[in-house]
Each structure stands twice: as C-alpha cells, then as structure tokens.
Write an enzyme that holds these catalytic residues in place. Sequence first.
Site, PDB file in Angstrom:
ATOM      1  N   TYR A  53       0.852  -1.194   0.000  1.00  0.00           N
ATOM      2  CA  TYR A  53       0.000   0.000   0.000  1.00  0.00           C
ATOM      3  C   TYR A  53       0.884   1.238   0.000  1.00  0.00           C
ATOM      4  O   TYR A  53       1.954   1.257   0.613  1.00  0.00           O
ATOM      5  CB  TYR A  53      -0.906  -0.014   1.228  1.00  0.00           C
ATOM      6  CG  TYR A  53      -1.817   1.189   1.355  1.00  0.00           C
ATOM      7  CD1 TYR A  53      -2.814   1.420   0.420  1.00  0.00           C
ATOM      8  CD2 TYR A  53      -1.681   2.083   2.414  1.00  0.00           C
ATOM      9  CE1 TYR A  53      -3.651   2.515   0.531  1.00  0.00           C
ATOM     10  CE2 TYR A  53      -2.519   3.175   2.540  1.00  0.00           C
ATOM     11  CZ  TYR A  53      -3.503   3.397   1.595  1.00  0.00           C
ATOM     12  OH  TYR A  53      -4.334   4.482   1.706  1.00  0.00           O
ATOM     13  N   ASP A  67      -0.751  15.905   6.304  1.00  0.00           N
ATOM     14  CA  ASP A  67      -1.673  15.261   5.360  1.00  0.00           C
ATOM     15  C   ASP A  67      -2.922  16.117   5.207  1.00  0.00           C
ATOM     16  O   ASP A  67      -4.001  15.784   5.692  1.00  0.00           O
ATOM     17  CB  ASP A  67      -2.029  13.859   5.878  1.00  0.00           C
ATOM     18  CG  ASP A  67      -2.905  13.079   4.905  1.00  0.00           C
ATOM     19  OD1 ASP A  67      -2.941  13.450   3.709  1.00  0.00           O
ATOM     20  OD2 ASP A  67      -3.555  12.110   5.345  1.00  0.00           O
ATOM     21  N   ASP A  94      -3.161   5.484  -2.518  1.00  0.00           N
ATOM     22  CA  ASP A  94      -4.083   6.508  -2.061  1.00  0.00           C
ATOM     23  C   ASP A  94      -4.030   7.676  -3.038  1.00  0.00           C
ATOM     24  O   ASP A  94      -3.021   8.368  -3.142  1.00  0.00           O
ATOM     25  CB  ASP A  94      -3.644   6.944  -0.654  1.00  0.00           C
ATOM     26  CG  ASP A  94      -4.499   8.041  -0.058  1.00  0.00           C
ATOM     27  OD1 ASP A  94      -5.414   8.545  -0.728  1.00  0.00           O
ATOM     28  OD2 ASP A  94      -4.237   8.399   1.112  1.00  0.00           O
ATOM     29  N   ASP A  96      -6.126  10.252  -2.878  1.00  0.00           N
ATOM     30  CA  ASP A  96      -6.814  11.372  -2.236  1.00  0.00           C
ATOM     31  C   ASP A  96      -8.166  11.639  -2.908  1.00  0.00           C
ATOM     32  O   ASP A  96      -8.946  10.729  -3.095  1.00  0.00           O
ATOM     33  CB  ASP A  96      -5.925  12.621  -2.242  1.00  0.00           C
ATOM     34  CG  ASP A  96      -4.802  12.532  -1.203  1.00  0.00           C
ATOM     35  OD1 ASP A  96      -4.841  11.621  -0.356  1.00  0.00           O
ATOM     36  OD2 ASP A  96      -3.890  13.373  -1.244  1.00  0.00           O
ATOM     37  N   HIS A 121      -7.512   4.274  -4.507  1.00  0.00           N
ATOM     38  CA  HIS A 121      -8.778   4.695  -3.905  1.00  0.00           C
ATOM     39  C   HIS A 121      -8.922   6.208  -3.954  1.00  0.00           C
ATOM     40  O   HIS A 121      -7.955   6.963  -3.848  1.00  0.00           O
ATOM     41  CB  HIS A 121      -8.957   4.153  -2.475  1.00  0.00           C
ATOM     42  CG  HIS A 121      -8.005   4.654  -1.434  1.00  0.00           C
ATOM     43  ND1 HIS A 121      -8.104   5.889  -0.850  1.00  0.00           N
ATOM     44  CD2 HIS A 121      -6.953   4.047  -0.825  1.00  0.00           C
ATOM     45  CE1 HIS A 121      -7.162   6.036   0.070  1.00  0.00           C
ATOM     46  NE2 HIS A 121      -6.442   4.924   0.097  1.00  0.00           N
ATOM     47  N   GLU A 123     -11.519   9.460  -2.507  1.00  0.00           N
ATOM     48  CA  GLU A 123     -12.361   9.734  -1.338  1.00  0.00           C
ATOM     49  C   GLU A 123     -13.332  10.868  -1.606  1.00  0.00           C
ATOM     50  O   GLU A 123     -13.170  11.632  -2.563  1.00  0.00           O
ATOM     51  CB  GLU A 123     -11.495  10.051  -0.128  1.00  0.00           C
ATOM     52  CG  GLU A 123     -10.657  11.302  -0.273  1.00  0.00           C
ATOM     53  CD  GLU A 123      -9.521  11.349   0.734  1.00  0.00           C
ATOM     54  OE1 GLU A 123      -9.483  12.321   1.511  1.00  0.00           O
ATOM     55  OE2 GLU A 123      -8.671  10.437   0.749  1.00  0.00           O
ATOM     56  N   CYS A 131      -6.343  14.274   6.859  1.00  0.00           N
ATOM     57  CA  CYS A 131      -6.266  12.899   7.340  1.00  0.00           C
ATOM     58  C   CYS A 131      -7.637  12.421   7.795  1.00  0.00           C
ATOM     59  O   CYS A 131      -8.373  13.140   8.476  1.00  0.00           O
ATOM     60  CB  CYS A 131      -5.261  12.808   8.487  1.00  0.00           C
ATOM     61  SG  CYS A 131      -5.254  11.215   9.325  1.00  0.00           S
ATOM     62  N   ARG A 166     -13.620   5.552  -1.245  1.00  0.00           N
ATOM     63  CA  ARG A 166     -13.563   5.746   0.214  1.00  0.00           C
ATOM     64  C   ARG A 166     -14.591   6.794   0.612  1.00  0.00           C
ATOM     65  O   ARG A 166     -14.708   7.840  -0.035  1.00  0.00           O
ATOM     66  CB  ARG A 166     -12.157   6.206   0.612  1.00  0.00           C
ATOM     67  CG  ARG A 166     -12.057   6.752   2.028  1.00  0.00           C
ATOM     68  CD  ARG A 166     -10.625   7.112   2.365  1.00  0.00           C
ATOM     69  NE  ARG A 166     -10.553   8.262   3.261  1.00  0.00           N
ATOM     70  CZ  ARG A 166      -9.434   8.772   3.747  1.00  0.00           C
ATOM     71  NH1 ARG A 166      -8.271   8.235   3.413  1.00  0.00           N
ATOM     72  NH2 ARG A 166      -9.457   9.823   4.542  1.00  0.00           N
ATOM     73  N   GLU A 196     -14.139   4.826   5.990  1.00  0.00           N
ATOM     74  CA  GLU A 196     -13.109   5.323   6.903  1.00  0.00           C
ATOM     75  C   GLU A 196     -13.664   5.593   8.292  1.00  0.00           C
ATOM     76  O   GLU A 196     -14.806   6.049   8.454  1.00  0.00           O
ATOM     77  CB  GLU A 196     -12.508   6.607   6.326  1.00  0.00           C
ATOM     78  CG  GLU A 196     -11.402   7.243   7.161  1.00  0.00           C
ATOM     79  CD  GLU A 196     -10.140   6.402   7.250  1.00  0.00           C
ATOM     80  OE1 GLU A 196     -10.222   5.268   7.786  1.00  0.00           O
ATOM     81  OE2 GLU A 196      -9.080   6.868   6.805  1.00  0.00           O
ATOM     82  N   ASN A 218      -9.215   0.069   7.432  1.00  0.00           N
ATOM     83  CA  ASN A 218      -7.974   0.811   7.669  1.00  0.00           C
ATOM     84  C   ASN A 218      -7.563   0.648   9.125  1.00  0.00           C
ATOM     85  O   ASN A 218      -8.175   1.224  10.012  1.00  0.00           O
ATOM     86  CB  ASN A 218      -8.191   2.289   7.337  1.00  0.00           C
ATOM     87  CG  ASN A 218      -6.946   3.133   7.575  1.00  0.00           C
ATOM     88  OD1 ASN A 218      -5.858   2.611   7.814  1.00  0.00           O
ATOM     89  ND2 ASN A 218      -7.106   4.443   7.522  1.00  0.00           N
TER      90      ASN A 218
END
Length: 306
Positions: A53, A67, A94, A96, A121, A123, A131, A166, A196, A218
Amino acid sequence: MSAAEASDGVLAPTRRRQAFRAGLASGRIQRYVGAFTPLSVPLIEQAGFEGVYISGSVLAAERGLPDIGLTTASEVIGRGQEIAGMTSLPAFIDADTGFGEPSNVARTVTGLERAGLAGAHLEDQVNPKRCGHLDGKQVVSTEEMLRRVRAAVVARTDPEFVLCARTDARAVEGFDAALERAKAYADAGADVIFPEALKDLSEFEAFATALDVPILANMTEFGQSELFTTAQLADAGVSMVIYPVTLQRLAMGAIEASLATIAQEGTQAELVPQMQTRARLYEVLRYADYSSFDADIFDFAVPGDH
C-alpha cells in the site's frame, strides 16, 4: 535480474491487477502493508503479505508535510511508480480526492495505470482534504463523489485496474448516511468500498452485509478505529486490510531513540546489533543479480598490443 524479468514489464501490471482481484475474491482477507520507502517494499513481499500500500499520509510526511492535501498528482504517481517497480505484488495507492475536478480525476487514474499500479482509492472529502482520522473533515455531496467515481471508471483503460471508493461520511454525517453513500458509489462502478473511521466490528459487518463489493478496513494506529486482528475483520466480512503508516512510525520511533543514544553516549556502538547488516542490505537490493546482469552484458576483453 534475469532476462525474463528484464523483458516482463509490459504485461506485469495487468497480471498484478488480476492477482489483486483474485485475492479479493478468494475469501481470504488481503493484507496490504504501507511502504514508506521503495527499500521497504522487498521486505513486505518477503514477509508473505498479499500486497503493498502507498499511503497519502506517508507520502506527505516523507516530504515534511502534513496530510492536508498539499501533495500533487505528479508526486503521488511518481512515488507509486517507484514502489510498484520494486515488487511482483499488487501495489495499491491513495489517490486522495483525485486532485481536482472529474477531468483531473480521470487524468490521475490514467497516470496511475501507466505507472504500473494495481489499483487506487478516491475519497469523498472536499479539496483540500485532511487525514481521515482528524476532526473537522468535510465531505462533498454524494452527487459530486459519483462524478469522481464515474470519471475514474471511464478513464480506466485496463478493466483489471481496481477502483476503490472511500467515504469519510461516518464521522461527518453518521453511519446510515455513510452506508447509503457507499451503496451509491458501488452502483457507480467502484470495485471496493473503503469506509473510513468506523467505530466497531458491527459497523464493518453491516457494510459487508449491505454491499455486494469487497470492504476495506484501515487499521491505522492512533486513529478512531480499534486495532482489530485480521481474524476479527475476516469474521466481520472484511476482504482487505491496510496498515498505512505502521512501518514509517516504527522507523521514526527507532530513529528518535537512536539519535538520543548517540547524543548521550557519543557513539552508535550499542545500536549496531539492532541495525540491518550491510550483507542483508545488499541481499535486499539484489546486488548479486545486478552484478551478474552487468557481467553478462557489459564484460569485455582488453585487446592485445598488436
């Protein structure tokens, strides 16, 4: 480096994506550990994990950034390519929010495919994101996230590339709203759903029961979810678990402690038994394979003086 490995590049990404999908369909929970440097990738593979990952949080921290959406698509794609190129395992990244409007999402997915990633992924946070385990998150409307998902689906040129959606809505709008969003994202073409910051195993189980696509958990330290075991998550119907920042946190903890020892003792001598040896580093880096490759290709005899 064998001749087969040297000529393997074009087909390798599709095979890794197929392995990703096969793992998700296998009935065995898939464990993807976050790589914080390319050098850590062979260790993940040798330890027997199913995938690698690449965390957006880790990528930002490597650059000395929080983040909060400060990294760029090109930085993420470049780091993804470096890490994917270090392993035969699927590499999952990721992405974002996709780094902009739906057209930017499409370009991001295209770039990640070309970089050899097995999946990514996206989101449903607003831009700039933060984050997923911090307070103060905001999410876009369901309709806006559906545009992101659809853009990713349309942009995908390899149908094996795994697209994961996500949702951060659990902490913002509540559990029921997050579940409804997840259903809509799956209907729009998401192959995997990543809810999440769920609170307990019953919430993971509810997502797994309500959806026909795999669920991702996660297991990040110091977050809002308890650190459940793989057995507990599998029993709840979870298909995949990520450990995004674990290796980076372990490494940084060891670095801080070691610096204190050197400052106090005036030498690193007592730390040597804790270190990876030069021989092991060379083994991980495959020095012998590169040496053999060089000898086969570049060796030559010096002609005589006549």
